[in-house]
Design a protein around this motif. Sequence first.
Motif, short mmCIF file in Angstrom:
data_model
loop_
_atom_site.label_atom_id
_atom_site.label_comp_id
_atom_site.label_asym_id
_atom_site.label_seq_id
_atom_site.Cartn_x
_atom_site.Cartn_y
_atom_site.Cartn_z
N VAL A 115 41.05 143.49 1.52
CA VAL A 115 41.46 142.29 2.27
C VAL A 115 40.62 141.15 1.73
O VAL A 115 39.42 141.31 1.53
CB VAL A 115 41.17 142.45 3.78
CG1 VAL A 115 41.44 141.17 4.54
CG2 VAL A 115 41.98 143.60 4.38
N GLU A 119 39.35 137.50 2.74
CA GLU A 119 39.24 136.50 3.79
C GLU A 119 38.63 135.21 3.25
O GLU A 119 39.10 134.12 3.50
CB GLU A 119 38.39 137.07 4.93
CG GLU A 119 38.34 136.22 6.18
CD GLU A 119 39.64 136.22 6.97
OE1 GLU A 119 40.51 137.08 6.73
OE2 GLU A 119 39.80 135.35 7.83
N ALA A 173 36.83 141.66 2.30
CA ALA A 173 36.47 141.66 3.71
C ALA A 173 36.56 143.04 4.34
O ALA A 173 36.31 143.19 5.54
CB ALA A 173 37.38 140.70 4.47
N TRP A 174 36.89 144.04 3.56
CA TRP A 174 36.96 145.40 4.09
C TRP A 174 36.88 146.37 2.93
O TRP A 174 37.15 146.01 1.79
CB TRP A 174 38.27 145.59 4.87
CG TRP A 174 38.31 146.82 5.75
CD1 TRP A 174 39.12 147.91 5.62
CD2 TRP A 174 37.49 147.08 6.90
NE1 TRP A 174 38.88 148.82 6.61
CE2 TRP A 174 37.88 148.34 7.41
CE3 TRP A 174 36.46 146.39 7.54
CZ2 TRP A 174 37.28 148.92 8.54
CZ3 TRP A 174 35.87 146.96 8.67
CH2 TRP A 174 36.28 148.20 9.15
N GLU A 233 33.24 138.11 4.34
CA GLU A 233 34.39 137.37 4.85
C GLU A 233 34.33 135.89 4.52
O GLU A 233 35.14 135.11 4.99
CB GLU A 233 34.50 137.55 6.38
CG GLU A 233 34.83 138.97 6.79
CD GLU A 233 35.08 139.11 8.28
OE1 GLU A 233 35.14 138.07 8.98
OE2 GLU A 233 35.24 140.25 8.75
N HIS A 238 47.79 140.62 7.67
CA HIS A 238 47.15 141.66 6.88
C HIS A 238 48.13 142.74 6.46
O HIS A 238 47.70 143.76 5.91
CB HIS A 238 46.00 142.29 7.70
CG HIS A 238 44.87 141.36 7.94
ND1 HIS A 238 44.86 140.44 8.97
CD2 HIS A 238 43.70 141.18 7.28
CE1 HIS A 238 43.73 139.75 8.93
NE2 HIS A 238 43.01 140.18 7.92
N ARG A 264 49.72 144.84 8.17
CA ARG A 264 49.57 146.11 8.89
C ARG A 264 50.78 146.26 9.79
O ARG A 264 51.35 145.26 10.24
CB ARG A 264 48.30 146.12 9.75
CG ARG A 264 46.99 145.90 9.01
CD ARG A 264 46.71 146.98 8.00
NE ARG A 264 45.30 147.09 7.67
CZ ARG A 264 44.79 146.77 6.49
NH1 ARG A 264 45.55 146.26 5.54
NH2 ARG A 264 43.49 146.95 6.27
N TRP A 321 43.11 144.62 12.92
CA TRP A 321 43.74 145.16 11.71
C TRP A 321 42.86 146.16 11.00
O TRP A 321 43.32 146.92 10.15
CB TRP A 321 44.08 144.02 10.74
CG TRP A 321 42.88 143.19 10.34
CD1 TRP A 321 42.41 142.07 10.94
CD2 TRP A 321 41.95 143.46 9.28
NE1 TRP A 321 41.28 141.62 10.33
CE2 TRP A 321 40.96 142.43 9.30
CE3 TRP A 321 41.86 144.45 8.30
CZ2 TRP A 321 39.92 142.39 8.38
CZ3 TRP A 321 40.81 144.40 7.38
CH2 TRP A 321 39.85 143.38 7.44
N LYS A 322 41.57 146.18 11.34
CA LYS A 322 40.62 146.93 10.51
C LYS A 322 40.83 148.44 10.55
O LYS A 322 40.61 149.13 9.56
CB LYS A 322 39.19 146.59 10.94
CG LYS A 322 38.78 145.19 10.53
CD LYS A 322 37.38 144.85 10.94
CE LYS A 322 37.07 143.43 10.47
NZ LYS A 322 35.80 142.93 11.00
#
Lengths: 387, 1006
Positions: A110, A112, A127-128, A153, B183, B185, B267-268
């Motif tokens: 992701v 951000e 970001a992840w 982020e 995102h 999802r 969303w994580k």
Amino acid sequence: MKNRFLDIICFALLVGSVSSCQTIQFERPNTLAESDWPTDGQKPSRSRYSPSTLALPLEMAWEYSANAGFGPGSPLLFQDRVLIATRQGEVHTIDLKTGNGRGFKRLAEVIEGSPLIADGLMFVPSAWGKDAVTAFDLRIGVKKWRAEGIPIETPIVYWKGLVIGVDVESNVTAFDADTGSHSWSFSLMEKTAVRAAPVLVGDNELFVATVDGDVFLLDLEEQQVVWQQQVGAPVYESPLWSDGALVLSTTRGTVMALDDSSGHVLWQYNSKSAMTRMGAPASDGEAIYVGATDGNIRRLNLRTGSIEWTVQLEDVVTAAPQVVGSHLFIGTLGREFYAFSCISGDVQWQTTLRGRIKSAIAVTDVGVLVLSEPKWVTYFVQEEANQ
Amino acid sequence: MEMSTFNIPVASYLAGAHSNPMLRISAFLPGVLFVLVALLLPAVPSWAQLGYHFGRNKIQYEDFEWQVMKTEHFEIYYYPEMQELAEHGAFFAEEAYRDLEHKFNFSLNRRVPLIFYSSNLHFKQTNVTPGFIPDGVGGFYEWLKGRVVIPANGNLHRFRRVVRHEMVHVFTFNKVIRVMRDHRRTTERFLPLWLTEGLAEYWSGPPDHQHEMIMRDALFTNYLVPLESMYRINGSFIMYKQGEALCRFFAEEYGEEKLLDLLEGAWKDRDFRIVIATTFQEEFSVISQKFQDWLKEQYYPELSDVELPSIIAGGLSTEGFSAKPNFYRFNSGERRVYFVGNLNGLSNVYSLPVDQNYSPLGEPEILIKGERNDEFESFHLFESRISVSGSGSLAFVTKSGGQDVIHVYDLEADKLTETHRFKDLVAVYSPSWNPDGSRVVFTAITQSGFSDLYVFDVESKELQQLTADTYDDRDPAWSPDGTHIAFSSDRTALGQKGAYNLFTYGLNDGQIRYVTYGDRVDFSPTWSPDGGDLAFVSSVRDDEGRYSAQDIWVADMSADASRGGSLANNDRADSTGAPTWKAMEQLTKLVSAAYDPVWTADNRLIFTSFEGLSFSIRQLDDVPKRLERPKKVQPTDLATVGTSWRYDSIALGEDAETGTYKRKYQLDIAQGSVSQNPVLGTTGGAVMAFSDMLGDDYLYLTILNTGSGTRSFLRDLSFQVARFKLNRRANIGYGAYRYSGRRYDVTDPDAPTEFPLFQETVYGGFGAISYPLSKFARLELTTSLNWTSKDINIRNVERDALLLSNSISLVRDNALYWMNGPIGGWRGSLTAGYTTDVLYANVSYYTVMADIRKYVRITQDITFASWAMARINEGREARLFVLGGSWDLRGFRWFDVRGQKMWFTSHELRFPILKAPSIMFPVLAPFGVASLRGTLFFDAAHAWNTDYYDIRPEIRAGETVGAAGIGFRLNLFGAFVFRYDIGRRYRDGFKEQDKVFRQFFFGWDF
């Protein structure tokens, strides 16, 4: 045999053509032009000021679908192409003139914070996932290195051959830009996150604000804290540095300016309600422009923080504004995109987009690039430029 | 009866209601999925031949003349009688919108439809949700059209809070959907229910006294659920309050902004524990522990001081739900306590014999059976008190039809004597007799939505309105000398913050005077026998805004200190000039709450206690002695009273446009489906469902194709258009269709027995009316006209016919549902119909069907269920009925038993095996195991065509067959029931044992 050879050639060409749609390449990526936007807000001071003179009204030149939503940062501009990072982890490149896609690549889980372009590389914070930063070679179109770490982020900063990121656990980490190796790192505070873009102050200092209201000025040479302050409220939006002042907004209705050398509060503006989340500020060197969740756009004097004008809009303003010459461009969550007069606050031009605008804007010589929900990149240009 | 298989959903749709009490206040999906499934399964043989189905009725009593008010962000649907309330509601909605824009950092891009009802009784008629809405539901948000539906209940402060609560849902839903889509999802992943409801409670206002009551009780009686186990209380009232407490904890411990961070981080991960841990940057277990510590810090300091009702007060009725007590001493000297309760699944008025010390002399007996018939349709269990006059007239309120009524039951004569219905009063609460039993005062809500006090003279039938304003006046109690009526009201300056204080209404001068004043919630006054004191329950808010437990207090009403007290005028402060101080004495210091005290002639207080998540009737003895040592004495300082509040509103015409509601269809669902059937091959189709904003009008368009190739595409193309109108008392449906294709129909008398597959083309239309006679009974009329051309190659049958079918059904259902099906009550239906070929006389038969099912509750958990059914189709080309399968004749395959006439009976003993498996074995919780029950069953049936004993083994006709055995029922997620039966089949009138069988399927008990 001959037929089979031809089949193989055709297949290879097909694969090549398909995969080239899915990569990003530039011819001379080491050359950065004055008009390029290699980072969020064009400069790491995040003042969001462009001296460009745009003639209003504008009209839409093209629209591009990036397939996912965007973070709060602005698009990047590089060699007549627009680079957009999405929350799906992709970076798309778009031809600035035509709006046609020129390739995209998934570079993170992701994204951000905005990526950064420097030294022929594009650095993408994630970001992840397990990778914190990915470096992408813009000339040959492949990933150069990936550095594992805690998610980031916010936009990353390039400084003297290092890329510096501040992660969601408020650790400041520097990676070698060429190799991705870990250069140094230190923790600002425990159990707090950084969501606001770090700001480069002068040549060697970095300003970082946490979501708990702790702000720090770091000496990047010495890798130590020059000063730190507690501003009394969370900071989520991108601050800016202008003319010796660090200006930041909080989620509790305040905008304040800190002296960049000492961290002392130069002035503080308080809105009527402590519930108001103030947006990221922009500055033209004389004034600060800021939106808020109360729908107000405010112009504050940069020296004193006094209100010079306020315009009430109908919806939340969360996107960072952009000063372009004497115009102030700003988008709202009500899908409206405005150009105001910086001096008077009068509306000079307005249009309605397909979705909410919550990201910052990028500026070219003849137009502005706006990101809107759910996935749209829209380029508005001066009317004569579109002919 | 000949009806298209398209008509499968018709009857169920027109009844428009479910009996299942486990209504989830969540998304509503129209019954279109039933239509789609039914339409894509042409193999399903005429369920329509049944022509009836069960279920209670949701009745449109009112003919609402809907108007629409458009404000900046809302479209508000209301009816003219409640315009003033709607204008307040519009203001509350815009006010909430502005606040929530800050909290969510978000704006909505479309106006939100808000549908207001002026009372709970009107709210229960809404068609926005098809199910029944139980008492206690304050409103809901329906995500498909983004509608918010909110009833008023006479209390503007509460109305404002519910509007804010639902607006939080609107913002939460839209925000999180946006986050997920940004995102990329999938949006079926959403937030845990405790967070969405907890956040809605937390952001709708400060914790109220009910919140404190629940949290104290949960902590002190040890049913508080740790954070990791919140799923175990999903959907319960405790979930709301504990969710609210969690949100408050998160905000205090980690920062208010972190609540929005939770939503923005949804969303994580699918596992929300990870989202929580990453947002707060702590291990989930640490967060959970911190929450427990935080709660203890708030409540444990009080622990040493508080009393449990079960310790300090004698128990009268402590099982199930018991509330709203009162008492009577008969002429014979016998004493009884009366109360409204639900001890076994249905609400009733109970009578409990007690001795002179008010100790029970037996178990509570049912005096009035509720929820089984139209007369006593439902009680307002949480809201309406009962009253007994000096001569033994028991006055109580039930819903009866479209409004509330007051019943009078003569306790001495042991019979119901009167029922009073008031033309302009919709909801009625808490009647209270005057000393001589000639008049009764009560609270009522009119169509306007505001609650006021009324006095009804039972002899002259004259109705007098005592108060007429926007304040919530409730719990009236007539003084022993007949000169005053004490009541609770929010008419003080603090009412805008949710405070209720006590007042008296002087019947001699019509003046309202203060009794109590302060930032507290004072309810349910009851006079001492001599009129010198007024007991009531109160929850006091401290300087930090926290409410105390709801304790029993007593106010001194003696002499002029109280009677000559300050006037409570709407627009100005104390008019007499001189402040008056009264003493209020706190009698109890309970863990959580007392309700509805009643002062007996011998100076006891009978009240409802809340302890261990249970409402019980208890009694405190020797009140005068307790008054000598009160827990606290607090004066009422009336010098500080201010002017009463007024809420703002948005005026029509000035700040909002208005217009009459025009029905417009909006797309609800567009769905395609493909199915593969071993008999019919591939079937594909699509359905589109439309409905209007109020859910009153539905339109379905269905298309499907069973063709096997290009050439048969048009030949085997089927479609249907159907419309259902639910906005009047009689629900109406009609439609037209073409069905064409191969059909597998075991009920067709011409079709081959072993493989009843043939080609048929049907053009036709249907009409249906479902008229509810009451909540429990209805009349259904159906008619259809079908041109049918049938071609059965293997039998050389080609038959055309123009079939006219008419039927009438009387259906009654008051069954009480639980996890796996009905557990009490009964249901029955009687159907008669006639089908004839009006063109060629190829078909002509009549149909009679009777079906009755009875459920005898042996104990709370054990039910004996019996089912008897008879069906007759008699005449030319009469269709066959079918039996077989897990849902009726067990041990036999689906449709194995067929005949033009049949009888069937089934009996089951249903019992629990594991009542709450997820609590006993938490590892089962993620699998949604809600209950495990067993059944001992016995089924028997006999089918025949012309001769009762003419045996036809291929359709098992001509002999009595059956099965007996044991079964298991597993309920998953409260929504699916898996069935597994093991038994032995029997033939030839049970003289011959057939094989042992095991049968697995899904579905509710009959």
